[in-house]
Design a protein around this motif. Structure first.
Motif, PDB file in Angstrom:
ATOM      1  N   MET A 117       0.696  -1.257  -0.224  1.00 44.13           N
ATOM      2  CA  MET A 117      -0.178  -0.045   0.317  1.00 44.13           C
ATOM      3  C   MET A 117       0.829   1.132   0.074  1.00 44.13           C
ATOM      4  SD  MET A 117      -2.958   0.772   0.003  1.00 44.13           S
ATOM      5  CE  MET A 117      -3.706  -1.110  -0.133  1.00 44.13           C
ATOM      6  N   ASP A 118       1.346   1.521  -1.001  1.00 46.31           N
ATOM      7  CA  ASP A 118       1.845   2.366  -1.575  1.00 46.31           C
ATOM      8  C   ASP A 118       1.295   4.058  -1.421  1.00 46.31           C
ATOM      9  OD1 ASP A 118       4.330   4.659  -2.716  1.00 46.31           O
ATOM     10  OD2 ASP A 118       3.104   4.783  -3.920  1.00 46.31           O
ATOM     11  N   GLY A 119       1.544   4.799  -0.257  1.00 43.99           N
ATOM     12  CA  GLY A 119       1.384   6.276  -0.001  1.00 43.99           C
ATOM     13  C   GLY A 119      -0.141   6.049   1.478  1.00 43.99           C
ATOM     14  N   GLY A 208       8.411  21.140   1.715  1.00 46.64           N
ATOM     15  CA  GLY A 208       8.128  20.689   3.134  1.00 46.64           C
ATOM     16  C   GLY A 208       9.204  20.554   4.216  1.00 46.64           C
ATOM     17  N   ARG A 209      10.151  19.632   3.469  1.00 45.67           N
ATOM     18  CA  ARG A 209      10.944  18.606   3.659  1.00 45.67           C
ATOM     19  C   ARG A 209      12.609  19.334   2.878  1.00 45.67           C
ATOM     20  NH1 ARG A 209       9.083  14.842   6.657  1.00 45.67           N
ATOM     21  NH2 ARG A 209       7.683  14.021   6.008  1.00 45.67           N
ATOM     22  N   ARG A 210      12.246  21.110   2.419  1.00 46.94           N
ATOM     23  CA  ARG A 210      13.958  21.191   1.990  1.00 46.94           C
ATOM     24  C   ARG A 210      14.895  21.585   3.120  1.00 46.94           C
ATOM     25  NH1 ARG A 210      14.974  26.412   1.217  1.00 46.94           N
ATOM     26  NH2 ARG A 210      15.020  26.648  -1.124  1.00 46.94           N
ATOM     27  N   ARG A 238       3.219  18.776  -8.412  1.00 45.61           N
ATOM     28  CA  ARG A 238       2.116  18.408  -8.046  1.00 45.61           C
ATOM     29  C   ARG A 238       2.057  16.749  -7.898  1.00 45.61           C
ATOM     30  NH1 ARG A 238      -0.919  21.403 -10.114  1.00 45.61           N
ATOM     31  NH2 ARG A 238      -1.248  21.787 -11.849  1.00 45.61           N
ATOM     32  N   TYR A 239       2.245  17.151  -6.145  1.00 49.32           N
ATOM     33  CA  TYR A 239       2.494  16.339  -4.949  1.00 49.32           C
ATOM     34  C   TYR A 239       1.448  15.149  -3.958  1.00 49.32           C
ATOM     35  CZ  TYR A 239       5.899  14.016  -0.917  1.00 49.32           C
ATOM     36  OH  TYR A 239       6.364  12.966  -0.862  1.00 49.32           O
ATOM     37  N   SER A 240       1.691  14.110  -4.447  1.00 51.69           N
ATOM     38  CA  SER A 240      -0.113  13.694  -3.824  1.00 51.69           C
ATOM     39  C   SER A 240       0.428  12.635  -2.048  1.00 51.69           C
ATOM     40  CB  SER A 240      -0.614  12.663  -5.409  1.00 51.69           C
ATOM     41  OG  SER A 240       0.486  11.443  -5.172  1.00 51.69           O
ATOM     42  N   SER A 242       1.563  10.401  -2.553  1.00 51.11           N
ATOM     43  CA  SER A 242       1.214   8.129  -2.860  1.00 51.11           C
ATOM     44  C   SER A 242       2.631   8.685  -4.369  1.00 51.11           C
ATOM     45  CB  SER A 242       0.171   7.930  -3.336  1.00 51.11           C
ATOM     46  OG  SER A 242       0.125   6.628  -4.433  1.00 51.11           O
ATOM     47  N   MET A 243       4.178   7.671  -4.143  1.00 50.70           N
ATOM     48  CA  MET A 243       5.255   8.223  -5.418  1.00 50.70           C
ATOM     49  C   MET A 243       4.124   6.923  -6.522  1.00 50.70           C
ATOM     50  SD  MET A 243       8.522   6.089  -5.407  1.00 50.70           S
ATOM     51  CE  MET A 243       9.093   6.222  -6.846  1.00 50.70           C
ATOM     52  N   VAL A 244       2.767   6.240  -6.595  1.00 48.48           N
ATOM     53  CA  VAL A 244       2.778   5.638  -7.576  1.00 48.48           C
ATOM     54  C   VAL A 244       1.701   6.811  -8.557  1.00 48.48           C
ATOM     55  CG1 VAL A 244       0.878   3.786  -8.771  1.00 48.48           C
ATOM     56  CG2 VAL A 244       2.389   2.647  -6.887  1.00 48.48           C
ATOM     57  N   ILE A 256       9.038  15.504 -13.370  1.00 49.00           N
ATOM     58  CA  ILE A 256      10.328  14.516 -12.696  1.00 49.00           C
ATOM     59  C   ILE A 256       9.285  14.477 -11.227  1.00 49.00           C
ATOM     60  CG2 ILE A 256      11.466  17.147 -12.189  1.00 49.00           C
ATOM     61  CD1 ILE A 256      13.830  15.502 -11.867  1.00 49.00           C
ATOM     62  N   TYR A 257       9.828  13.671 -10.142  1.00 47.97           N
ATOM     63  CA  TYR A 257       9.544  13.434  -9.143  1.00 47.97           C
ATOM     64  C   TYR A 257      10.745  13.044  -8.666  1.00 47.97           C
ATOM     65  CZ  TYR A 257       8.344  10.483  -4.997  1.00 47.97           C
ATOM     66  OH  TYR A 257       8.140   9.993  -3.534  1.00 47.97           O
ATOM     67  N   LEU A 258      11.285  13.305  -7.142  1.00 49.86           N
ATOM     68  CA  LEU A 258      11.878  13.506  -6.639  1.00 49.86           C
ATOM     69  C   LEU A 258      12.106  12.738  -5.209  1.00 49.86           C
ATOM     70  CD1 LEU A 258      13.800  17.474  -6.798  1.00 49.86           C
ATOM     71  CD2 LEU A 258      15.082  14.932  -7.810  1.00 49.86           C
ATOM     72  N   TYR A 259      12.576  12.063  -4.751  1.00 49.58           N
ATOM     73  CA  TYR A 259      12.773  12.143  -2.856  1.00 49.58           C
ATOM     74  C   TYR A 259      14.347  12.313  -2.988  1.00 49.58           C
ATOM     75  CZ  TYR A 259      11.121  11.794   2.084  1.00 49.58           C
ATOM     76  OH  TYR A 259      10.238  12.063   3.137  1.00 49.58           O
ATOM     77  N   PRO A 260      14.791  13.845  -2.331  1.00 47.11           N
ATOM     78  CA  PRO A 260      16.181  13.646  -2.067  1.00 47.11           C
ATOM     79  C   PRO A 260      17.099  13.257  -0.592  1.00 47.11           C
ATOM     80  CG  PRO A 260      14.588  15.664  -2.115  1.00 47.11           C
ATOM     81  CD  PRO A 260      14.262  14.623  -2.142  1.00 47.11           C
TER      82      PRO A 260
HETATM   83  P1  AFP Z   1       4.032   4.981   2.606  1.00 46.11           P
HETATM   84  O1  AFP Z   1       3.852   3.629   1.550  1.00 46.11           O
HETATM   85  O2  AFP Z   1       5.049   4.567   3.991  1.00 46.11           O
HETATM   86  O3  AFP Z   1       2.963   5.885   2.782  1.00 46.11           O
HETATM   87  O4  AFP Z   1       5.042   5.834   1.816  1.00 46.11           O
HETATM   88  C1  AFP Z   1       5.026   6.708   0.416  1.00 46.11           C
HETATM   89  C2  AFP Z   1       5.673   6.863  -0.126  1.00 46.11           C
HETATM   90  O5  AFP Z   1       7.034   6.460   0.346  1.00 46.11           O
HETATM   91  C3  AFP Z   1       5.645   7.738  -1.212  1.00 46.11           C
HETATM   92  O6  AFP Z   1       5.084   6.676  -1.874  1.00 46.11           O
HETATM   93  C4  AFP Z   1       5.613   8.955  -0.871  1.00 46.11           C
HETATM   94  O7  AFP Z   1       6.149   9.976  -2.544  1.00 46.11           O
HETATM   95  C5  AFP Z   1       6.499   9.592   0.071  1.00 46.11           C
HETATM   96  O8  AFP Z   1       6.858   8.413   0.664  1.00 46.11           O
HETATM   97  C6  AFP Z   1       5.975  10.648   0.852  1.00 46.11           C
HETATM   98  O9  AFP Z   1       6.791  10.647   1.830  1.00 46.11           O
HETATM   99  P2  AFP Z   1       6.274  12.380   2.649  1.00 46.11           P
HETATM  100  O10 AFP Z   1       5.278  11.718   3.399  1.00 46.11           O
HETATM  101  O11 AFP Z   1       7.535  12.255   3.527  1.00 46.11           O
HETATM  102  O12 AFP Z   1       6.744  13.221   1.353  1.00 46.11           O
END
Ligand code: AFP
Length: 337
Positions: A117-119, A208-210, A238-240, A242-244, A256-260
């Motif tokens: 369950m992503d997101g 928010g994590r900048r 555009r940020y939801s 949920s990475m999916v 582009i999607y980023l999680y740095p």
């Molecule tokens: P969960 O599946 O644990 O909710 O994490 C979702 C995720 O891995 C990805 O799908 C999101 O883009 C990202 O985490 C959201 O994380 P932040 O709340 O730190 O933005």
């Protein structure tokens, strides 16, 4: 009468016929994932009614709160491969150790990995959610089989639970998209060999994590926001959560999607898990003509040292990832475009 709709099962079986040596095991496995997707979609649809929203009161191995639906989706996926001898073991975001299945007369040829369950922060608000899956060959039958580069995946994809339920997968022959027609209980083909745009206009990142990002990551995102019509800027956010959902948008529209890396939140490697988030989504995006990078390395070339290892990730259209890599390499002269 128009052409008959192509169901997921038909598409997979017709694809299998083009590989005369195929045993049919991978096909069956993908079809079982389709069934799991329908079961999870059903649980999500009735969650408010059955009061299966909310916390399970437990934490996963990374210390993150587990929702009841995280646990339920994980159980559905584990159970999905509990017969037929298709998978020898499965690893999941919700399980500390891989789940080992009873061995049949012959060892199963595959191992499955998933983020059930992503997101999950979207569960309680009826937001977009996903299930991510990755299929790898079984080697010795131990966890070490999984600690290898993402190029070893034989298939990967996701099920997107939004206004429509989509099954998106690649077995190395392009990316195909199916939508669930609930009235007949079938996933139907809606896009064959999806090709994503070479560049886009949107970016997805949790700003928010900048404060925990590197100077380079901050400068890159600032660059995307700077107005410069000649290079298509500013980009739109555009940020939801949920990475999916975000990666799916980018597959269709580019961007582009980023999680740095985020030092302020104690996530020096970011949040995204290599094996069941980064690798499968990178596999899909590359198959659609996009790229995924840590900034220095192709994501699919990364071999993690442990099951739940995280990785900083930039994933999306080829042009935006190249731009991000130029920032990471500190090449200011070629930054703007
Ligand atoms: P969960 O599946 O644990 O909710 O994490 C979702 C995720 O891995 C990805 O799908 C999101 O883009 C990202 O985490 C959201 O994380 P932040 O709340 O730190 O933005």
């Amino acid at each position: 009468m128009g052409a008959a709709p192509v169901t997921l099962d038909r598409f997979i079986l017709e694809g299998q016929q083009q590989h005369p040596g195929a045993t049919g095991e991978l096909s069956l496995l993908l079809m079982r994932l389709g069934v799991a997707g329908k079961r999870i979609a059903r649980e999500l649809a009735v969650a408010d009614i059955r009061r299966t929203h909310g916390s399970a009161g437990t934490e996963n191995v990374q210390g993150e709160e587990q929702k009841k639906l995280d646990v339920l989706a994980n159980e559905i996926l584990i159970e999905t491969f509990d017969y037929g001898g298709l998978v020898s073991f499965a690893a999941s975001e919700e399980l500390e150790e891989p789940h080992v299945y009873r061995a049949g007369p012959e060892p199963a040829r595959y191992a499955a990995l998933f983020d059930p369950m992503d997101g999950s922060s979207n569960i309680d608000v009826n937001g977009t959610l996903g299930t991510i899956f990755s299929i790898r060959p079984r080697r010795e039958g131990s966890e070490a089989d999984l600690l290898r580069a993402g190029t070893e995946q034989v298939a990967a994809g996701y099920i997107l639970f939004g206004p429509a339920v989509l099954f998106v997968y690649s077995s190395g022959d392009g990316v195909h998209v199916f939508a669930l027609d609930a009235s007949i209980g079938e996933f139907l083909l809606v896009r064959r060999r999806l090709e994503m745009p070479r560049r886009g206009k949107g970016y997805a990142v949790n700003e928010g994590r900048r404060s925990g990002w590197s100077e380079t990551d901050r400068a890159f995102v600032e660059h995307l926001k700077e107005p410069d019509p000649s290079s298509g800027r500013p980009y739109s956010t555009r940020y939801s959560g949920s990475m999916v959902g975000d990666v799916h948008r980018i597959l269709l529209e580019g961007g582009i999607y980023l999680y740095p890396a985020d030092t302020a939140s104690g996530k020096p490697s970011g949040k995204i898990r290599v094996l069941y988030e980064a690798h499968p989504l990178a596999f899909v995006v590359e198959q659609a003509g996009g790229r995924a990078s840590t900034g220095r390395e192709r994501v699919l070339d990364v071999a993690p040292r442990s099951l739940h290892e995280r990785i900083p990730i930039a994933i999306g259209s080829a042009d935006e990832i190249a731009l991000y890599e130029r920032f990471t390499a500190g090449q200011p002269s070629s930054k703007s475009r």
